[in-house]
Each structure stands twice: as C-alpha cells, then as structure tokens.
Design a protein around this motif. Structure first.
Motif, PDB file in Angstrom:
ATOM      1  N   UNK A   8      22.866  -6.812  72.422  1.00 36.37           N
ATOM      2  CA  UNK A   8      21.672  -7.309  73.112  1.00 36.37           C
ATOM      3  C   UNK A   8      21.944  -8.567  73.924  1.00 36.37           C
ATOM      4  N   UNK A   9      22.715  -9.467  73.352  1.00 36.62           N
ATOM      5  CA  UNK A   9      23.007 -10.713  74.066  1.00 36.62           C
ATOM      6  C   UNK A   9      23.703 -10.436  75.395  1.00 36.62           C
ATOM      7  N   UNK A  10      24.604  -9.468  75.415  1.00 35.34           N
ATOM      8  CA  UNK A  10      25.319  -9.114  76.643  1.00 35.34           C
ATOM      9  C   UNK A  10      24.365  -8.572  77.706  1.00 35.34           C
ATOM     10  N   UNK A  11      23.473  -7.667  77.295  1.00 36.41           N
ATOM     11  CA  UNK A  11      22.543  -7.079  78.262  1.00 36.41           C
ATOM     12  C   UNK A  11      21.574  -8.126  78.810  1.00 36.41           C
ATOM     13  N   UNK A  12      21.131  -9.031  77.944  1.00 37.82           N
ATOM     14  CA  UNK A  12      20.215 -10.073  78.394  1.00 37.82           C
ATOM     15  C   UNK A  12      20.912 -11.071  79.319  1.00 37.82           C
ATOM     16  N   UNK A  13      22.168 -11.350  79.052  1.00 37.87           N
ATOM     17  CA  UNK A  13      22.891 -12.297  79.916  1.00 37.87           C
ATOM     18  C   UNK A  13      23.067 -11.747  81.323  1.00 37.87           C
ATOM     19  N   UNK A  14      23.150 -10.425  81.458  1.00 38.15           N
ATOM     20  CA  UNK A  14      23.324  -9.808  82.776  1.00 38.15           C
ATOM     21  C   UNK A  14      22.059  -9.904  83.629  1.00 38.15           C
ATOM     22  N   UNK A  15      20.922 -10.074  82.986  1.00 37.57           N
ATOM     23  CA  UNK A  15      19.660 -10.076  83.729  1.00 37.57           C
ATOM     24  C   UNK A  15      18.929 -11.409  83.626  1.00 37.57           C
TER      25      UNK A  15
END
Length: 688
Positions: free
Chosen positions: A557-564
């Motif tokens: 989740x942290x990775x996906x949120x960092x992308x956006x």
C-alpha cells in the motif's frame, strides 16, 4: 398610501391575467447595482411598450420586491404590489409609452453571491440562473415566455471585478467606487434568458468563420486550463452554423464559468454561464470535457433563444434539439463510432426505463430531463431518417427563419418538415412524441444499419461461452468503442491472460480504463501490468487503479500511495480525496503526518470549496468515521445549499448521523457554534 390607491382597479387583472395582445413590451433599459454585503439588488428598469387596444391594468412579475417609485411617461403613478406582481392602471392613449420602475430585491434564488463572506481573495462571484420563471426574482419582468423584449443592461460592479451580461459591451464608465458596464442587445428575447455575472475574470477572444466574436472567460488562476476547457470552440461554432444553415442570430457569444452553478450550463442569450467543474487540464479532458455541454448550450442560441416554446408541452423544441445538435457536433469532432455508441447508451437507458413502466411522452410538460433531452434527441435522429437528410435540413431552416424571435409549438415545427419532405408525420408524432414507450426495436435496427461495430456487438452477444473465452471478440475488431463495450460486457468472463494481453498491448486510454472498471480484485499475476494504469493520463483510471491495488495488495500500500501523492485529479479532487482517506486508514503511512491529512480532508468540506468536492469529502469522512466538529458544522450549512442535489445529500447524511447517539451528542456541542440560520436548519431536521 400610493400603492393601495388603485387596488380596486387592479384586483381583476391580478386574478385573471393581463391582456397581452393589447400591450406589447418592446425594449427594456436595465440598471442594477448588487450589494455584496446585503446580497441584494438595487436598480431601475425603463420599459418601452405599445398599446394597441384598451385594457384596465398592466402588470409585471416581481417576486418579493420593494418599489421606491413607478413612473409612466415621466409622471409618477400609483401602483399595487402583492409580492408576486406589480400592477398599475393602463394609459388611455394608444401608441408608445414608457414605464420606469425603481426597485430593490433580496433574491432568495436566481442571483447567487459566492465568496464574499470568506477570507479568500479573488474567489468572489455573482451570477444568475433564471431558467423557468425566475428572472422576476431580481428584475421586474415577464414570466410568460411569449413576451419578448430587447434588453440593454448597465451593471454596476466594484472596480476590481469584471461584469458580463447579454449583448455587446459598449463601454465601461468610472462612477466613483464602481464601474458601470453598459451592454446592448439588438434583438428581443424572453425574460428568463436575461443574465449577468460578476467576478475576477480574464478572457480569450476568438472569431467564428462568419466573423462572430467569441469571448471565453476564465479566472486568472486557470490560465493554463483555457485551451483544454474550451478545446474545439471555434470548430463547434463553425460546425453548428454550417449544419443548421441559419446564421448565428446574435451579436456575439460569451462563456463564463461559475462556482457552484446549479447545472452543467445555461444558455442565456449571447451569454452561457457554466459550471467551473468543466474548467480542466489536458489530462482531465478524456474523462470530463466541456465539448458536449459547450455544443448543447450553443445550439440553444437557435433552439430556445431564437425560437422559443409557447409552453411546457413543447419543451422538446428546446432540450431535444440542443441535445441532438450536440451529438452531431461530437460526431463531427470524434467520428461516427463515437456518435452511434453514444446513441446506443442513451437508447439502452431509455429502454430500461420504459420496460420498468417509467416511459414518458415528449409532449408531457412534466416529463423528466432524460425524456426531454435523450428521447428528444432520438426523436430527431429518427425524424431525419424518415424525412430524408435534405428535407430535414430544409425543414429546420424554414422553421428557424419563419418563427425567428417568436414562440412556437410542436405542430409549427412538424408542419415545416412535412412541407419540406412531402411526408405525413402523423405516425412519427404518435410513436415518438405522444407515445410513452421507448421504440427500442426501431432504434436498435437503426443503429445496426448505420454502425458496423454495433452490428458486430449484437452478433457477438449471441455467441456461446467458448467463443467469448477465445478472445476473438477483442482481436477481431478495430473499433475502440466496441472493444470498450465488450470488455465491460465480458471482462469478468475473460481469462486473466486475456486481460493481461489487453493491458500490455492496448494504447486507447478509455479501453484500458474499461479493464480497470471490470476487475474487482486484482490477481497476483496481473499486478505488475495493472499497476501500469497508475501512469495512464486519465484521472479516473488512476483513481480506479489506486483503490483496487490498495485493496488487493495490503503489503504494498505504501508504494501505491507514494506513486500518487499530491495528485489532485479532476476538478472534484477525486484522487486527492481518495488518497487522504486511504492514507488515514493505512497505519504504516506517515503516522507523523496523520493529523495533517485528517485536517486537510475535513477542510475540503468548507463552503469555499465546490459542492462536488465537499460532497465527496463528506462521503469519505463519514465512511471512515472521521468527521470533526468543523466538518459537522459545514454539513449543517450544506443542508441549506442552493444546489438541491447537494442539499438533499447533506440533509440525508445529517438524519443518518442523528440516529447515532455519539454523533447526536457531538451535534449538540456543535449547535452552540452555529449561526442563527443554521440552528434553524438543524432544529427542523431534528423536529424541534
């Protein structure tokens, strides 16, 4: 005492209505000064009118107005004002007369003041929305659409703001602390089309191929959004003039975006006011662009403004025509496939309503918008097919020229098409205008005849399951619209490898978005290629991908949120609001910043934000049980918002919260901080 002196003369006319054939109002010279503190209007209007026969009294529609003086031919006269109409004794002499009224109004609707009460500089606006019978809330005028007047306007506005009104700007005159903006109209219109807007605007000016000036207004902060917002403006204008074959009937054309506008747009004569949610960047264009609304409101300058319905049962002549010509414009810009699939989608919706017993006749004055707009557009599609293209266009041309600046009925229009085509349209009228059932079979047959991709779709729907799994349905067509439809129809039945292949090879953004729509939970083997949707140039696709990836892969989740992070999205801030919500409920995401995220998400419920932003923020906050007291106060304020859909949503949410004992206690605490008006709202909802 003056206003009651002639009351006994005026009672009959106030009850039975004015004899309009005896009195013809020709022109109106309007001067208004809005008061941004009191949210009121002070003004005067001078009407030139002609008497052709004796009548007892003359009245104008005026809702809750105060009048300082009324003068007839320069001489003050007594009048009666019942809060809905003002009336005075008619002159004895035939011929031309001049009526002048000095008035004040504090409109409860129709004139909207935005941004004057907050601490934000530059967001102040005043705009009107008079469609229906509402101009009489701010201007003594005529609710009857058949009284057409050539209006000229003087708008008094603070010097730091621009004023825009119907017609051509003649001059801007310095008057102490205000500027007087003077506008001239050359042709008459119904009162409901009178409009003005005030705010901090810049503008871009174009000219149509025929030389008509086109002014495109925008807030200075949105200078980089002008091109995508008004994309194809000149092409739209030129196409409609060419297609309709009647020159644009007015002096110029202006478009102004408004905060918290009630609808997508409103076709005031020469001045379309539209929702600023259509002020977009280039990336938003694929998901929410202004093209259709733009063409729809422009088409109204002919259909509604040049020729105007006599009454509600003829409303098809406005909305059906504007919708149809907007679809034709999209066909010109985006191609046949786009046009026919757009028609298919509306036909499918109308057919479902019809099958559920909710079909309506186009002659029903109380029909819903879907009937007037979409069924109305379909009626014209089929009429063009029945009459033949050449005869249809000739009938349209003759209709507009014969009834220019007049009021019309459906019979008037059909008579012109019958004359041009030599065909009896009785059957068309019975089936399409008077019938409540939507003619699904005939529309489906029309689409199959004209669009090969739709023909393919209906053939594939008959195929067996084995054929669907082979993916021949996807690889066998070049139509992007058909691909999208097939994915939406069969995506869940498609093997993961098939969907992976589509995402790896497909370039069309809407087709890729269809994959994001149909997948509910992303399988592990699809994760990498599905994550590529986060980089698509579509805010809706990014929103779908973020939520589904966040749901499907908790450990990443942290990775996906960092992308956006820091992506706002569409004008309703769809991605940012989702991001804040997900960040708040994901423990490992920046715990030290949680308070800031919480305050930011609650902050989007404030009245200075667009109601679409506020509603989405309320929904997310309620879902994660994170409404703070400030947001609760904002929710109470929203329960009396002028946009009825948002008001209804807010009231329903408040009622839901009141059933929770904890929230009820918090609302009691918030109650003491509310304004007197907002306390009344909460008391009413709480049955106090």
């Amino acid at each position: 005492m003056r206003q009651f002196y002639l009351l006994f003369f005026l009672v009959p006319i106030m009850i039975f209505g004015q004899d309009f054939p005896a009195v013809d109002f020709v022109s109106g010279d309007v001067s208004i000064t809005p008061d941004t503190i009191e949210k009121s209007i002070k003004g005067s209007v001078s009407y030139a009118f002609e008497m052709s026969a004796n009548t007892d009294s003359i009245f104008l529609d005026a809702i809750d107005m105060g009048f300082q003086k009324v003068a007839l031919n320069g001489k003050e006269v007594p009048y009666s004002n019942n809060g809905k109409q003002i009336a005075f004794q008619a002159p004895k002499n035939m011929g031309e007369h001049l009526l002048t009224l000095w008035f004040t109004s504090k409109p409860k609707q129709t004139v909207y003041f935005f941004g004057w009460d907050d601490q934000i500089n530059g967001n102040e606006q005043i705009w009107t929305q008079g469609q229906g019978k509402y101009t009489s809330h701010w201007l003594p005028s005529f609710d009857d659409m058949s009284e057409k007047i050539e209006f000229d306007f003087q708008i008094m506005a603070p010097k730091e703001y621009d004023a825009i009104a119907n017609g051509e700007l003649l001059e801007v005159v310095d008057k102490d602390s205000l500027n007087a903006w003077r506008f001239n109209m050359e042709k008459p219109m119904s009162s409901y089309l009178a409009a003005f807007a005030i705010g901090d605007f810049d503008k871009k000016t174009l000219k149509s191929a025929s030389g008509v000036p086109i002014e495109l207004y925008y807030e200075p902060k949105d200078s980089l959004k002008v091109e995508p917002t008004f994309r194809y403006m000149k092409e739209i204008f030129d196409f409609l003039e060419e297609e309709i074959e009647v020159p644009y009937p007015w002096q110029n054309y202006k478009q102004v975006p408004a905060q918290d506008f009630l609808y997508a747009g409103m076709e005031n004569t020469t001045l379309t006011i539209f929702s600023n949610t259509y002020v977009i960047d280039s990336m938003a264009f694929i998901d929410k662009n202004y093209v259709n609304v733009n063409a729809h409101e422009l088409a109204h300058q002919w259909f509604g403004n040049l020729v105007t319905e006599k009454s509600g049962e003829h409303h098809w002549l406005h909305e059906g025509f504007a919708t149809y010509y907007a679809y034709l414009t999209e066909k010109e810009l985006f191609g046949d496939d786009h046009y026919y699939w757009r028609l298919y989608d509306t036909a499918k919706t109308l057919n479902i309503l019809s099958e559920n017993g909710d079909g309506e006749a186009l002659t029903n004055p109380n029909a819903n918008s879907l009937t007037f707009y979409e069924k109305g557009a379909w009626a014209l599609v089929m009429l063009r097919e029945i009459a033949g293209e050449e005869a249809f266009k000739k009938g349209i041309r003759n209709y507009l020229e014969k009834f220019a600046f007049k009021n019309v009925t459906i019979a008037d229009f059909l008579s012109e098409v019958e004359s041009a085509s030599g065909k009896d349209l009785t059957g068309f009228r019975k089936e399409w205008l008077e019938g409540e059932e939507f003619p699904w079979e005939s529309t489906k047959a029309y689409l199959v005849r004209h669009a090969n991709s739709i023909k393919e779709y209906f053939e594939l729907k008959k195929a067996d399951g084995a054929t669907i799994k082979k993916m021949d349905w996807y690889s066998g067509t070049t139509s992007a619209a058909l691909k999208r439809q097939l994915i939406l129809t069969y995506g869940l039945k498609t093997p993961v490898k098939g969907l992976e292949s589509i995402l790896q090879k497909e370039k069309d953004l809407k087709t890729r978005q269809a994959v994001a729509q149909v997948i509910e939970s992303v399988p592990q083997e699809l994760k990498e290629v599905f994550a590529s949707l986060l980089e698509d140039e579509s805010y809706v696709t990014q929103e779908l991908a973020l939520f589904k990836l966040w749901t499907s892969f908790p450990s990443e989740r942290e990775n996906f949120l960092s992308q956006t992070n820091n992506v706002m999205g569409l004008p309703n801030k769809n991605i940012r609001l989702l991001w804040l919500t997900l960040a708040l409920v994901t423990p490992e995401i920046h715990p030290e910043k949680k308070k800031g995220y919480y305050e930011e998400l609650n902050g989007y419920t404030a009245p200075n934000h667009h109601f679409e932003v506020r509603q989405l923020a309320f929904e997310y906050l309620n879902h994660i049980n994170a409404l703070n007291n400030e947001a609760l106060a904002n929710l109470v304020e929203a329960a009396d918002h002028h946009v009825w859909q948002f008001k209804k949503f807010s009231r329903n949410l408040l009622r839901e919260l009141m059933t929770d004992e904890l929230f009820e206690k918090r609302l009691n605490t918030v109650y003491e901080t509310l304004t007197k008006e907002n306390k009344k709202i909460l008391d009413k909802l709480n049955n106090k």
